[in-house]
Write an enzyme that holds these catalytic residues in place. Structure first.
Site, PDB file in Angstrom:
ATOM      1  N   CYS A  97       0.842  -1.205   0.000  1.00  0.00           N
ATOM      2  CA  CYS A  97       0.000   0.000   0.000  1.00  0.00           C
ATOM      3  C   CYS A  97       0.877   1.255   0.000  1.00  0.00           C
ATOM      4  CB  CYS A  97      -0.912  -0.009   1.213  1.00  0.00           C
ATOM      5  SG  CYS A  97      -1.870   1.508   1.364  1.00  0.00           S
ATOM      6  N   CYS A 100       0.027   3.078   3.606  1.00  0.00           N
ATOM      7  CA  CYS A 100       0.382   2.544   4.930  1.00  0.00           C
ATOM      8  C   CYS A 100       1.388   1.392   4.876  1.00  0.00           C
ATOM      9  CB  CYS A 100      -0.880   2.111   5.677  1.00  0.00           C
ATOM     10  SG  CYS A 100      -1.586   0.588   5.053  1.00  0.00           S
ATOM     11  N   CYS A 119      -6.202  -1.931  -0.223  1.00  0.00           N
ATOM     12  CA  CYS A 119      -5.460  -2.147   1.017  1.00  0.00           C
ATOM     13  C   CYS A 119      -6.425  -2.612   2.110  1.00  0.00           C
ATOM     14  CB  CYS A 119      -4.762  -0.857   1.428  1.00  0.00           C
ATOM     15  SG  CYS A 119      -3.978  -1.019   3.046  1.00  0.00           S
ATOM     16  N   CYS A 122      -5.901   0.306   5.433  1.00  0.00           N
ATOM     17  CA  CYS A 122      -6.385   1.692   5.404  1.00  0.00           C
ATOM     18  C   CYS A 122      -7.470   1.900   4.349  1.00  0.00           C
ATOM     19  CB  CYS A 122      -5.226   2.660   5.199  1.00  0.00           C
ATOM     20  SG  CYS A 122      -4.568   2.650   3.527  1.00  0.00           S
ATOM     21  N   ASP A 249      24.033  -2.193 -15.100  1.00  0.00           N
ATOM     22  CA  ASP A 249      23.834  -3.364 -14.241  1.00  0.00           C
ATOM     23  C   ASP A 249      22.968  -4.391 -14.974  1.00  0.00           C
ATOM     24  OD1 ASP A 249      23.118  -5.213 -12.326  1.00  0.00           O
ATOM     25  OD2 ASP A 249      22.635  -3.722 -10.791  1.00  0.00           O
TER      26      ASP A 249
HETATM   27 ZN   LIG Z   1      -3.028   1.000   3.294  1.00  0.00          ZN
END
Ligand SMILES: [Zn+2]
Length: 343
Positions: A97, A100, A119, A122, A249
Site C-alpha cells: 500500500c 500505509c 489495502c 487503510c 547493471d
Molecule cells: Zn493502506
C-alpha cells in the site's frame, strides 16, 4: 521522460498534461528501487499543480505518487475481464500500500503488480478508470481492443500484440483526452498508428524476424510470454549490452523468467546469446534449464544477420536498447525500410 530528470524538467517545461505509465524495476544501478523513481516523479509534479495527470489506475505506485496532490487526474486501466491473473508474483515491488505499507489485496491482476488492488488496512484502493480496456482480441496484425471512454464504448485496432502495448495505447488515449482531442479522432488515430522502432517490429528478412526490445525483468517476461504463444518452430536471439542506454547493471537477467522458455519444448530450435555480456547470458540460459545443445554464443553481428536471413523458421530477436538500434538498422537496410527519422 527519464524519471531522474523529471524533478527539474517539469518545472522548466510546465507541461499541460503528464502521462505516467507504470513503475517497474528498470536500470537498477541508477534508481536503486522503484520508490526512488516514484519520489523523483512526485517532486517534479508538485512543481506543476495545473498539469493534468494521466495515471495508470492498475499501478498502485503510480496512483500513490500523485496521492493528495491538487492536480486533476484522468485514470486508465484494464477491466476485471481482461485482468485475468489472480495475484502478483511473490516479492513483486509495488504490491504494498502506498499509504500505509500493508500488503495489497488483488481482485485480479494483469501482470507484475498491475491490477485491481486494495489495502485491507487503510482501505486505499484502485480508483475507477475513466478510460478502461474492456476487451482485447489478439489478431494477426496486432490487437482489436474495445475501450470504454467516459462511459462510451469505442473499438480500435492497435498494430501490436501483447498486453503492455494495450496499456501504452490506453495511456495515449488518456493523454489525448486530457489535451482536449475529440474521442472519435483519437480512436481513429490510434488505429492508423504503425508500431515500430524495435517494439514488436516485424522485418521481412529470411522466414521473418520480430524485434522485441527488452530492458527489465517484467518487459522480458512479457516478451517470452508472447513468444510462447507461437505454435510453429522458431529461433531466438537475445542480445545483451551494458552501455549507458542499456543500464550498466545486468543483474536483472536473473529476475527475468527465462525458465519459461523450456515450455516451448521442440518449438524452440535454437537460442543464440550475443552482445557485450553474452557470456553471462549463456550462463543464465543454461541455469534456466535450456538444453545446452540449443544454446550458442555469437558475438559477430554480421553472422547473426546471416543466420536470420538463411533461417527456415522465423526468428525472434530480443535486444537491449543499444543492440536494438544496431539490429534494426541492419534489418531495415536488408528490407530497404526507411529510417524511423525519415518518416
Ligand atoms: Zn493502506
Amino acid at each position: 521522460m527519464d524519471e531522474l530528470a523529471a524533478k527539474k524538467v517539469f518545472a522548466m517545461l510546465k507541461p499541460r498534461v503528464i502521462v505516467l505509465t507504470n513503475l517497474f524495476r528498470d536500470q537498477l544501478d541508477r534508481y536503486a528501487e522503484v520508490q526512488y523513481a516514484a519520489g523523483y516523479l512526485r517532486k517534479g509534479i508538485t512543481a506543476v499543480p495545473e498539469a493534468v495527470l494521466c495515471l495508470n489506475a492498475d499501478d498502485s505506485l503510480i496512483v500513490g505518487l500523485a496521492d493528495a496532490l491538487p492536480n486533476r487526474s484522468v485514470y486508465y486501466g484494464f477491466s476485471a475481464e481482461v485482468s485475468h491473473n489472480k495475484s502478483p508474483k511473490q516479492g513483486e515491488e509495488g504490491a504494498r500500500c502506498p499509504r500505509c505499507g500493508a500488503a495489497l489485496l488483488y481482485a485480479c491482476s494483469s501482470y507484475g503488480h498491475l491490477g485491481h488492488w486494495s489495502c485491507p488496512d487503510c482501505l486505499y484502493s484502485r480508483p475507477e478508470a475513466d478510460i478502461s480496456v474492456e476487451r482485447i482480441s489478439e489478431v494477426e496484425s496486432g490487437s482489436d481492443v474495445v475501450f470504454r471512454i467516459f462511459g462510451q464504448e469505442h473499438s480500435a485496432h492497435i498494430s501490436a500484440p501483447a498486453d503492455y502495448n494495450v496499456y501504452n495505447a490506453a495511456a495515449a488515449v488518456a493523454g489525448a483526452v486530457a489535451v482536449g482531442n475529440n474521442v472519435k479522432s483519437i480512436v481513429k488515430a490510434l488505429s492508423g498508428f504503425e508500431q515500430g522502432f524495435g517494439r514488436m517490429e516485424r522485418f521481412d528478412v529470411g522466414a521473418g524476424a520480430l524485434v522485441i526490445l527488452i530492458k527489465n525483468p517484467v518487459g522480458c517476461d512479457r516478451a517470452i510470454e508472447y513468444i510462447l504463444k507461437d505454435q510453429k518452430k522458431f529461433n531466438l536471439i537475445i542480445v545483451l549490452n551494458d552501455l549507458d542506454a542499456d543500464g550498466r547493471d545486468i543483474s536483472w537477467i536473473w529476475d527475468a523468467d527465462f525458465e519459461r522458455l523450456c515450455e516451448a519444448g521442440e518449438k524452440l530450435k535454437s537460442v543464440t546469446a550475443s552482445g557485450r555480456r553474452s557470456k553471462e547470458l549463456v550462463t543464465r540460459l543454461e541455469y534456466a534449464g535450456i538444453s545446452c545443445e540449443k544454446i550458442t554464443e555469437e558475438k559477430s553481428m554480421r553472422k547473426l544477420m546471416k543466420a536470420v536471413e538463411s533461417s527456415e523458421a522465423p526468428t525472434y530477436i530480443l535486444p537491449t536498447y543499444t543492440a536494438m538500434i544496431e539490429i534494426r538498422q541492419k534489418l531495415a537496410r536488408k528490407t530497404r525500410r526507411r529510417g524511423f527519422w525519415e518518416g
